[in-house]
Design a protein around this motif. Structure first.
Motif, mmCIF file in Angstrom:
data_model
loop_
_atom_site.group_PDB
_atom_site.id
_atom_site.type_symbol
_atom_site.label_atom_id
_atom_site.label_comp_id
_atom_site.label_asym_id
_atom_site.label_seq_id
_atom_site.Cartn_x
_atom_site.Cartn_y
_atom_site.Cartn_z
ATOM 1 N N TRP A 116 23.710 -32.352 0.839
ATOM 2 C CA TRP A 116 23.730 -32.009 -0.589
ATOM 3 C C TRP A 116 22.978 -33.056 -1.409
ATOM 4 C CZ3 TRP A 116 24.271 -27.595 -2.779
ATOM 5 C CH2 TRP A 116 25.059 -26.604 -2.189
ATOM 6 N N GLU B 263 19.466 -32.216 -1.168
ATOM 7 C CA GLU B 263 19.211 -30.979 -1.916
ATOM 8 C C GLU B 263 19.108 -31.246 -3.415
ATOM 9 O OE1 GLU B 263 18.680 -26.730 -1.591
ATOM 10 O OE2 GLU B 263 18.614 -28.344 -0.131
ATOM 11 N N SER C 85 21.909 -29.182 -7.736
ATOM 12 C CA SER C 85 22.345 -28.125 -6.820
ATOM 13 C C SER C 85 23.812 -28.301 -6.437
ATOM 14 C CB SER C 85 21.489 -28.117 -5.557
ATOM 15 O OG SER C 85 20.154 -27.817 -5.869
ATOM 16 N N ASP D 288 27.004 -28.585 3.997
ATOM 17 C CA ASP D 288 26.286 -29.846 4.132
ATOM 18 C C ASP D 288 25.682 -29.995 5.522
ATOM 19 O OD1 ASP D 288 25.742 -32.508 2.691
ATOM 20 O OD2 ASP D 288 26.518 -33.148 4.654
ATOM 21 N N LEU E 292 22.599 -28.029 5.487
ATOM 22 C CA LEU E 292 21.590 -28.696 4.658
ATOM 23 C C LEU E 292 21.006 -29.937 5.353
ATOM 24 C CD1 LEU E 292 23.258 -28.370 1.147
ATOM 25 C CD2 LEU E 292 21.133 -27.266 1.900
ATOM 26 N N LYS F 138 18.396 -28.565 7.566
ATOM 27 C CA LYS F 138 17.260 -28.114 6.747
ATOM 28 C C LYS F 138 16.376 -29.296 6.344
ATOM 29 C CE LYS F 138 16.323 -26.337 2.101
ATOM 30 N NZ LYS F 138 16.921 -25.843 0.858
ATOM 31 N N HIS F 139 17.011 -30.420 6.003
ATOM 32 C CA HIS F 139 16.280 -31.609 5.516
ATOM 33 C C HIS F 139 15.976 -32.609 6.640
ATOM 34 C CE1 HIS F 139 16.399 -30.549 1.275
ATOM 35 N NE2 HIS F 139 17.643 -30.168 1.449
#
Length: 183
Positions: free
Chosen positions: A110, A113, A117, A174, A177, A180-181
């Motif tokens: 997060w 992000e 967000s 999380d 995410l 994703k990151h």
């Protein structure tokens, strides 16, 4: 803690005896604390490391009852409780139960992000993200203080359950995410 100079507290007449008449009382393990005359007249806190929210809540319930019984036996007065609005506090955002159930949790996904967000997602989950330095202390790192947003119109059990469910959701999201990151 107990920093003088907040204009909102001054206007409300809550610093007229500064610094006398204030203090923090706690048990040996510092898992149960009572703040006297900081922002609210009495702030009762139960906390511990780990994820045993039930133990924290049970200690809080026992402690509130003990403080309430002690105040009543000494003064003959009880906590101010309105049938419609709940417990009466100095800070109007605490009307109702006055309960803010929170956990400190690392949310690197997060954080990557973006804070905007995270705030938007917390709003959807009826939660409030804060930095670990308190309401106005700002955010540092990836650790957040996540708490229930509402106090009025819900029971203490409902608010704790909202916080638990929301934090579990944020944690699961999380993990996705982080992938994703690339974290």
């Amino acid at each position: 803690l107990f920093v003088s100079g907040d204009p909102n507290l001054q206007v409300a007449g809550m610093e007229r005896d500064w610094p006398e008449g204030r203090g923090i009382f706690h048990n040996k393990d510092k898992t149960f604390l009572v703040w006297v005359n900081e922002e609210d007249q009495t702030r009762i806190i139960s906390m511990q490391k780990g994820g045993d929210v039930r133990a924290v809540f049970e200690r809080l319930a026992r402690g509130i009852k003990a403080v309430q019984d002690s105040v009543k036996s000494e003064s003959g007065k009880d906590f101010m409780l309105d049938e419609k609005y709940g417990y009466i506090h100095s800070c109007p955002t605490n009307l109702g139960t006055g309960m803010r159930a929170s956990v400190h949790i690392d949310l690197p996904g997060w954080t990557a992000e973006g804070l905007g967000s995270l705030k938007a997602r917390c709003e959807e989950l009826k939660l409030q993200p804060r930095g670990t330095r308190g309401e106005s202390g700002g955010q540092t790192g990836i650790t957040y203080d996540i708490s229930n947003k509402h106090r009025l119109g819900y029971s203490e059990v409902e608010l704790v359950q909202c916080m638990i469910d929301g934090v579990n959701t944020l944690h699961a999201e999380d993990v996705a995410l982080q992938k994703k990151h690339g974290l």
